[in-house]
Every structure is written in structure tokens, then in C-alpha cells.
Design an enzyme around this catalytic site. Sequence first.
Site, short mmCIF file in Angstrom:
data_model
loop_
_atom_site.label_atom_id
_atom_site.label_comp_id
_atom_site.label_asym_id
_atom_site.label_seq_id
_atom_site.Cartn_x
_atom_site.Cartn_y
_atom_site.Cartn_z
N GLY A 1 0.79 -1.23 0.00
CA GLY A 1 0.00 0.00 0.00
C GLY A 1 0.81 1.27 0.00
O GLY A 1 0.25 2.36 0.12
N GLU B 1 -5.52 -3.98 -4.99
CA GLU B 1 -4.56 -5.08 -5.03
C GLU B 1 -5.14 -6.32 -4.34
O GLU B 1 -5.04 -7.44 -4.84
CB GLU B 1 -3.25 -4.66 -4.36
CG GLU B 1 -2.45 -3.65 -5.18
CD GLU B 1 -1.29 -3.05 -4.42
OE1 GLU B 1 -0.44 -2.42 -5.09
OE2 GLU B 1 -1.22 -3.18 -3.19
#
Length: 226
Positions: free
Chosen positions: A100, A108
Site C-alpha cells: 500500500g 490489489e
Amino acid sequence: MLSQQELKQRVAAAAVEYVLPFMGADVVLGVGTGSTADLFIDALALHRQRFKGAAASSERSAARLAAHGIKVYDLNEVQGMPVYVDGADEMDAGLNMIKGGGGALTREKIVASVAERFVCIADESKLVERLGAFPLPIEVIPMARASVARRLELMGGRPQLRSGFVTDNGCQILDVAGLRIDVPASMEAEINNIPGVVTCGLFAIAGANVALLATQQGVRELRRPS
């Protein structure tokens, strides 16, 4: 000695070799986000005639894939994928990860959930004994930012708003330093259950199945303990 950029290029090339056996006329590959994923996309483009297309975890990756002539599919159009390839900000020996840093953690996690296997590509600096030196990104709904931050402080964290950044989902990121992550999957579940959290950047409940790790001695393949 190879530079970090050279290590990233080496592992990106190794990842393409890893996915080649999964390619086919009807195959859609999952592609992540970040500097190492960018290099993977560049290397993958040489084989774009060997697979159908890709599902991307960010607008950034989608644009890069399209620029190389690789067809990008909305994930809603995809029934399944043999493999998802992405990098990590930190990874431990169990292939639990913090992701992140680029702000794409939610997408993701979603794209990875559709794939049969998650292949993490990274250089050796990302492998750590215990997760947490890299601040944990947490995507939050804007109206819940302060309430989520208070809960994270009670857990021992020091949350800081990622200033001037908005995710592809229209949300904000809290980067949380100081958390003691002894049991990554348990902490992931705890944080994800805080009202207002979209998702946190711990990938432990469903971590990587395989990691390709670029070292000065070559690319190592690590597997998630069964």
C-alpha cells in the site's frame, strides 16, 4: 554490486519467466502496482501476443499496460486468473506482507483474491524478520478518518494522514507507525473490522503463495509454509 533498480529489473524478468507457462489465448493475468510491477509490465509486453490481457490493480498500472498494447479488462469481466503478480513494501519469511505504499492496497487485495496464486516480486531489502518497520497503510472512508485514527492509537499505533493523496476509490490513507505486528493475520482482521476502514495493507489472511526475491547472488524462490 547490483543497485536496487537492477535487482528490481532482474526479478521482474524472472517473474515473466515464471508466468510464461500459464499463458494462453484465453488467459487474463493479474498485475499489481508499484515500481517493481512497472518493470514487470514492461518485460511482460514482449509477450503480449501470448495471452488475452490483464486485470490491473490501479489506474496507473492500467495505463501502463494499455500503453504497451496489452488489453486491460475490468475485473467484473474476469471469471478467474491463474496468477497475480505484485510487489511488497515488506515481507516476512511466512510470505505475509505489508503493501500500500503506492495507495492501491484495496484494489490489489481484490484482484489478488480472484487469482489462483499470488506471486510477490521484490528485492532482498523487503524481506524482514518481523513486519512493522514500514508504516502500515490503511484505506479509510474520509468521514471516519478521525475515529479510525483514535482506535489505531489505542492499539499502539501512530497514524498520520497521507497528505494530498486520494485513492482510486476516492478514499484516504492513514499510514500507521509503531504497531507491533506479532500475528499479522489477527491484526489484519482486527483492523479491517474497525468501522470506516476499507482495508488495511496487511496481506496475511491471504498472503503470497510464492515470492521471487532478487539478491546479489540471483533470484530466490520462496514458498508460503503450508
